[in-house]
Design a protein around this motif. Structure first.
Motif, PDB file in Angstrom:
ATOM      1  N   UNK A 124      39.848 -47.557  53.942  1.00 37.56           N
ATOM      2  CA  UNK A 124      40.187 -46.951  52.661  1.00 37.56           C
ATOM      3  C   UNK A 124      39.050 -47.111  51.662  1.00 37.56           C
ATOM      4  N   UNK A 125      38.441 -48.282  51.616  1.00 40.53           N
ATOM      5  CA  UNK A 125      37.304 -48.504  50.721  1.00 40.53           C
ATOM      6  C   UNK A 125      36.162 -47.556  51.062  1.00 40.53           C
ATOM      7  N   UNK A 126      35.881 -47.402  52.350  1.00 41.37           N
ATOM      8  CA  UNK A 126      34.815 -46.479  52.767  1.00 41.37           C
ATOM      9  C   UNK A 126      35.142 -45.047  52.354  1.00 41.37           C
ATOM     10  N   UNK A 127      36.411 -44.654  52.502  1.00 40.83           N
ATOM     11  CA  UNK A 127      36.817 -43.309  52.090  1.00 40.83           C
ATOM     12  C   UNK A 127      36.624 -43.104  50.590  1.00 40.83           C
ATOM     13  N   UNK A 128      36.961 -44.109  49.804  1.00 42.69           N
ATOM     14  CA  UNK A 128      36.852 -43.991  48.352  1.00 42.69           C
ATOM     15  C   UNK A 128      35.392 -43.964  47.904  1.00 42.69           C
ATOM     16  N   UNK A 129      34.533 -44.692  48.591  1.00 40.89           N
ATOM     17  CA  UNK A 129      33.106 -44.586  48.289  1.00 40.89           C
ATOM     18  C   UNK A 129      32.594 -43.180  48.544  1.00 40.89           C
ATOM     19  N   UNK A 130      33.078 -42.546  49.591  1.00 39.12           N
ATOM     20  CA  UNK A 130      32.645 -41.178  49.883  1.00 39.12           C
ATOM     21  C   UNK A 130      33.125 -40.185  48.819  1.00 39.12           C
ATOM     22  N   UNK A 131      34.125 -40.587  48.057  1.00 35.32           N
ATOM     23  CA  UNK A 131      34.578 -39.747  46.952  1.00 35.32           C
ATOM     24  C   UNK A 131      33.808 -40.028  45.668  1.00 35.32           C
ATOM     25  N   UNK A 132      33.632 -41.307  45.303  1.00 39.17           N
ATOM     26  CA  UNK A 132      33.249 -41.672  43.943  1.00 39.17           C
ATOM     27  C   UNK A 132      31.878 -42.305  43.779  1.00 39.17           C
ATOM     28  N   UNK A 133      31.156 -42.552  44.864  1.00 40.84           N
ATOM     29  CA  UNK A 133      29.853 -43.198  44.741  1.00 40.84           C
ATOM     30  C   UNK A 133      28.830 -42.270  44.089  1.00 40.84           C
ATOM     31  N   UNK A 134      28.011 -42.844  43.205  1.00 40.74           N
ATOM     32  CA  UNK A 134      26.890 -42.106  42.622  1.00 40.74           C
ATOM     33  C   UNK A 134      25.659 -42.137  43.519  1.00 40.74           C
ATOM     34  N   UNK A 135      25.669 -42.956  44.554  1.00 35.80           N
ATOM     35  CA  UNK A 135      24.468 -43.196  45.333  1.00 35.80           C
ATOM     36  C   UNK A 135      24.545 -42.643  46.747  1.00 35.80           C
TER      37      UNK A 135
END
Length: 290
Positions: A57-68
């Motif tokens: 889930x954390x990995x999925x959310x990074x793919x949504x909201x990460x600036x990098x």
């Protein structure tokens, strides 16, 4: 620039030793540019799949909201000026909009052009002119930015992710958990937290039970004259702000906005939002608890 816009870790956590500690399981990793951790209690046949789900889930959310991450939904939005939002992206947009309205505009995710100008030596005046959440348009089908705009969710996405992970662990049957994704959310018996300021060190302690805590400290990531918490018309007034609330999403957004708020407005926001606790560290290192 790969640093989080918020701060380095300013809350340290632990729990009192007890017979239940023998059933404690934990995971540590990195997400949103910082260290993250999950601790939960229970038998391995429950905690192992729960932790695996949380990591995915954390990995999925990074793919949504990460600036990098160059292919994240947020980066694609900033590059193209529009996207068709995934349901969790839309949910975060709605939470950000609610925080913007609640704080009278102090919480504003459209400050990313100013962050970029300050970190890269760009035109600060031009960047400030691009800021304005009221010019962002969104519904279930489309998110659209005004020309030149860009968003950052670093003042709310960590809290939002913390809440989703905490709820996922609960769905697996975990009854005592502590989730740290830049902000903390704890369930079950009290978790002991030490409150720190980047300049003045550890100043207080609290016990968190069935709630969430977030902090914001402008000086933790130096940027320009006032630190990394930015606004087109306001400057940081506090060295650190801590907010304890029902959800990490709310605590995260409010701690960001309150850094910019005078004490009178902090009082108003406390009652308007129904938060449990606020701690303010002023620029002389004095602690105010509300």
């Amino acid at each position: 620039m790969t640093l989080s816009r918020r701060r380095f870790l300013t809350i340290t956590a632990g729990f009192a030793a007890s017979p239940a500690a023998a059933l404690s399981h934990s995971w540590q990793g990195r997400a949103f540019g910082a260290s993250v951790s999950i601790t939960l209690h229970g038998p391995k046949d429950m905690t192992r799949p729960a932790l695996q789900h949380a990591q995915q889930l954390i990995a999925d959310l990074e793919r949504l909201f990460s600036l990098y991450a160059p292919t994240s939904d947020l980066v694609r939005l900033n590059r193209a000026g529009w996207i068709a939002p995934e349901k969790r992206f839309l949910a975060l947009m709605r939470s950000a909009d609610a925080a913007h309205r609640l704080t009278g505009g102090l919480f504003d995710p459209s400050v990313q052009p100013l962050w970029r100008a300050l970190s890269e030596g760009g035109d600060v005046a031009r960047a400030k002119a691009l800021i304005g959440w009221d010019r962002v348009r969104f519904d279930a089908n489309r998110v659209t930015l005004a020309p030149g705009q860009a968003l950052t969710f670093n003042g709310i996405a960590q809290g939002f992710a913390t809440d989703l992970v905490a709820e996922a662990l609960k769905a697996h049957g975990a009854e005592r958990t502590l989730v740290n994704i830049g902000e903390y959310r704890g369930s079950g018996e009290g978790w002991h937290l030490g409150v720190e300021d980047p300049q003045f060190g550890r100043l207080a302690a609290l016990t968190l039970s069935d709630g969430a805590v977030a902090t914001s400290s402008p000086a933790a990531t130096p940027l320009g004259a006032g630190g990394h918490i930015l606004h087109s018309r306001a400057a940081p007034r506090w060295s650190t702000v801590l907010v304890e609330a029902e959800t990490a999403t709310l605590a995260d957004a409010l701690s960001t906005a309150m850094v910019l708020a005078p004490l009178e407005q902090v009082h108003q926001l406390r009652w308007a939002a129904g938060v449990r606790r606020i701690m303010l560290v002023d620029k002389a290192g004095d602690l105010i608890s509300l």
